[in-house]
Motif scaffolding. Structure first.
Motif, mmCIF file in Angstrom:
data_model
loop_
_atom_site.group_PDB
_atom_site.id
_atom_site.type_symbol
_atom_site.label_atom_id
_atom_site.label_comp_id
_atom_site.label_asym_id
_atom_site.label_seq_id
_atom_site.Cartn_x
_atom_site.Cartn_y
_atom_site.Cartn_z
ATOM 1 N N GLU A 1 92.287 -44.580 141.119
ATOM 2 C CA GLU A 1 93.321 -44.941 140.134
ATOM 3 C C GLU A 1 92.684 -45.409 138.836
ATOM 4 O OE1 GLU A 1 97.168 -47.991 139.757
ATOM 5 O OE2 GLU A 1 96.006 -47.907 141.602
ATOM 6 N N MET A 2 91.525 -46.059 138.950
ATOM 7 C CA MET A 2 90.805 -46.542 137.774
ATOM 8 C C MET A 2 89.894 -45.471 137.179
ATOM 9 S SD MET A 2 89.740 -50.263 139.286
ATOM 10 C CE MET A 2 88.643 -50.603 137.923
ATOM 11 N N ALA A 3 89.860 -44.290 137.825
ATOM 12 C CA ALA A 3 89.016 -43.177 137.366
ATOM 13 C C ALA A 3 87.547 -43.583 137.306
ATOM 14 C CB ALA A 3 89.488 -42.667 136.005
ATOM 15 N N LEU A 4 87.085 -44.275 138.359
ATOM 16 C CA LEU A 4 85.694 -44.707 138.418
ATOM 17 C C LEU A 4 84.818 -43.585 138.961
ATOM 18 C CD1 LEU A 4 85.991 -48.355 139.834
ATOM 19 C CD2 LEU A 4 85.723 -47.629 137.465
ATOM 20 N N HIS A 5 83.754 -43.287 138.235
ATOM 21 C CA HIS A 5 82.820 -42.254 138.652
ATOM 22 C C HIS A 5 81.397 -42.720 138.349
ATOM 23 C CE1 HIS A 5 86.217 -39.532 139.125
ATOM 24 N NE2 HIS A 5 86.598 -39.820 137.885
ATOM 25 N N GLY A 6 80.438 -42.077 138.960
ATOM 26 C CA GLY A 6 79.041 -42.357 138.664
ATOM 27 C C GLY A 6 78.650 -43.801 138.868
ATOM 28 N N ASP A 7 77.961 -44.368 137.870
ATOM 29 C CA ASP A 7 77.459 -45.742 137.959
ATOM 30 C C ASP A 7 78.586 -46.755 138.122
ATOM 31 O OD1 ASP A 7 74.890 -44.832 137.719
ATOM 32 O OD2 ASP A 7 74.758 -45.198 135.551
ATOM 33 N N ASP A 8 79.704 -46.523 137.436
ATOM 34 C CA ASP A 8 80.828 -47.465 137.529
ATOM 35 C C ASP A 8 81.345 -47.545 138.967
ATOM 36 O OD1 ASP A 8 80.765 -48.104 134.845
ATOM 37 O OD2 ASP A 8 82.147 -46.491 134.296
ATOM 38 N N ARG A 9 81.473 -46.402 139.612
ATOM 39 C CA ARG A 9 81.962 -46.399 140.993
ATOM 40 C C ARG A 9 80.944 -47.037 141.935
ATOM 41 N NH1 ARG A 9 86.270 -43.272 142.913
ATOM 42 N NH2 ARG A 9 86.497 -43.307 145.188
ATOM 43 N N ARG A 10 79.663 -46.773 141.703
ATOM 44 C CA ARG A 10 78.628 -47.377 142.539
ATOM 45 C C ARG A 10 78.607 -48.896 142.375
ATOM 46 N NH1 ARG A 10 76.114 -42.347 141.546
ATOM 47 N NH2 ARG A 10 75.341 -42.989 139.513
ATOM 48 N N GLU A 11 78.862 -49.381 141.153
ATOM 49 C CA GLU A 11 78.914 -50.820 140.922
ATOM 50 C C GLU A 11 80.100 -51.440 141.663
ATOM 51 O OE1 GLU A 11 78.917 -51.779 136.791
ATOM 52 O OE2 GLU A 11 77.047 -50.698 136.384
ATOM 53 N N ALA A 12 81.220 -50.759 141.648
ATOM 54 C CA ALA A 12 82.402 -51.252 142.356
ATOM 55 C C ALA A 12 82.140 -51.284 143.861
ATOM 56 C CB ALA A 12 83.611 -50.371 142.045
ATOM 57 N N GLN A 13 81.532 -50.245 144.384
ATOM 58 C CA GLN A 13 81.219 -50.185 145.813
ATOM 59 C C GLN A 13 80.209 -51.254 146.195
ATOM 60 O OE1 GLN A 13 79.910 -46.097 145.910
ATOM 61 N NE2 GLN A 13 81.911 -45.320 146.563
ATOM 62 N N SER A 14 79.245 -51.499 145.318
ATOM 63 C CA SER A 14 78.240 -52.534 145.574
ATOM 64 C C SER A 14 78.886 -53.913 145.630
ATOM 65 C CB SER A 14 77.167 -52.504 144.483
ATOM 66 O OG SER A 14 76.211 -53.526 144.683
ATOM 67 N N ALA A 15 79.808 -54.195 144.684
ATOM 68 C CA ALA A 15 80.497 -55.486 144.679
ATOM 69 C C ALA A 15 81.381 -55.631 145.918
ATOM 70 C CB ALA A 15 81.341 -55.618 143.410
ATOM 71 N N PHE A 16 82.054 -54.545 146.291
ATOM 72 C CA PHE A 16 82.919 -54.550 147.481
ATOM 73 C C PHE A 16 82.088 -54.853 148.725
ATOM 74 C CE2 PHE A 16 85.272 -52.520 150.957
ATOM 75 C CZ PHE A 16 86.581 -52.928 150.705
ATOM 76 N N ASN A 17 80.922 -54.230 148.838
ATOM 77 C CA ASN A 17 80.050 -54.462 149.989
ATOM 78 C C ASN A 17 79.476 -55.873 149.992
ATOM 79 O OD1 ASN A 17 80.371 -51.874 151.066
ATOM 80 N ND2 ASN A 17 78.738 -51.018 149.791
ATOM 81 N N ALA A 18 79.213 -56.421 148.804
ATOM 82 C CA ALA A 18 78.697 -57.794 148.713
ATOM 83 C C ALA A 18 79.723 -58.784 149.252
ATOM 84 C CB ALA A 18 78.353 -58.127 147.257
ATOM 85 N N GLY A 19 80.988 -58.506 148.973
ATOM 86 C CA GLY A 19 82.044 -59.397 149.459
ATOM 87 C C GLY A 19 82.196 -59.368 150.961
#
Length: 290
Positions: free
Chosen positions: A92-110
């Motif tokens: 929905e946020m149209a996250l791709h590439g580095d932005d999506r990896r950053e989101a996934q990294s933060a999600f996994n950190a939580g």
């Protein structure tokens, strides 16, 4: 505030108490107009440099996904539904590439055992203390994650209450926000089902040329229960007056205005989230007007 004080003071000099009352009223109008212009300019955010704004947007982004991951893991393991919900949110946020990896990294950190939800939300609140609309949107996003499978577990509800508490949002308003989102969830489901039925109906009718044109164009009315859900989306109950409906609608639309929220520190990627909420509020209001 200063407009009312100065207006009352000057009014008293020229017209005693009657003048003071009139001056206070004129000062109130001035204060109101000044505040609107101030908000349009981005409020206190207008005093921050581009770097400060970028840092705040990065903090909103990382904190949001980290807390989402923590809530998703609250029942011991992250279910497939929660993973799909997080992915859909990123889509929905149209996250791709580095932005999506950053989101996934933060999600996994939580999801990690040593993640401190208190510290994370506290840091977020410190950065956005003057931005109540953003604090509420942050809470709404967490509710959306917890409610992605259609219900809240006791542990998820407990964590959401903690997030609300750490944000400085009282229990009464938390219940209001939660109830609103549950109504929004049901309202979206109902409208999607109704629209699908209408689409299938019109498709079937267009294939059968034996129907009269007037029947082909006939659209079944939305079910009455939509009004109940639409009112709840606006935070209202049955029996709300037209004036109350308009007031609630305008207040919620102002709170979720995408451009205003971005100017206050909402990451531009998340503008679509604010737009979706605005659209739900708009759809509920339109349904009530019919």
């Amino acid at each position: 505030m200063w407009g009312k004080l100065l207006g009352a003071g000057f009014g008293f000099l020229f017209g005693k108490w009657l003048g003071a009352i009139l001056g206070c009223y004129l000062g109130h109008l001035f204060d109101k107009s000044l505040k609107q212009d101030f908000d349009k300019a981005g409020g206190f955010q207008g005093f921050f440099s581009g770097d400060d704004l970028n840092e705040r947007q990065a903090l909103f982004f990382s904190s949001c996904f980290a807390v989402m991951g923590h809530i998703a893991k609250s029942n011991g393991r992250v279910s497939e539904v929660h993973i799909q919900a997080a992915s859909a949110f990123m889509d929905e946020m149209a996250l791709h590439g580095d932005d999506r990896r950053e989101a996934q990294s933060a999600f996994n950190a939580g999801k990690q055992a040593d993640f401190s939800i208190k510290e994370s939300v506290h840091d977020f609140k410190e950065a956005f203390a003057r931005r109540y609309d953003l604090l509420q949107l942050f809470l709404e996003i967490q509710i959306q994650m917890a409610f992605s499978d259609g219900h809240l577990s006791a542990k998820e509800l407990e964590l959401l209450k903690l997030v609300s508490k750490y944000l400085g949002i009282g229990g009464k308003h938390f219940n209001f926000v939660l109830k609103r989102y549950q109504a929004e969830f049901k309202f979206r489901q109902q409208r999607a089902q109704w629209q699908s039925q209408q689409s299938n109906r019109q498709s079937n009718q267009s294939e059968n040329r034996g129907y009269k044109q007037s029947y082909q164009n006939k659209v079944a009315p939305e079910p009455e229960v939509s009004r109940i859900h639409a009112l709840a989306v606006l935070g209202l109950e049955q029996g709300a007056s037209e004036k109350e409906i308009k007031r609630a609608y305008r207040k919620l639309m102002a709170q979720h205005h995408p451009d205003k929220l971005v100017s206050q520190g909402l990451p531009e990627h998340m503008m679509e989230v604010a737009k979706a909420k605005s659209q739900s509020i708009q759809a509920a209001y339109e349904a009530l007007k019919k």
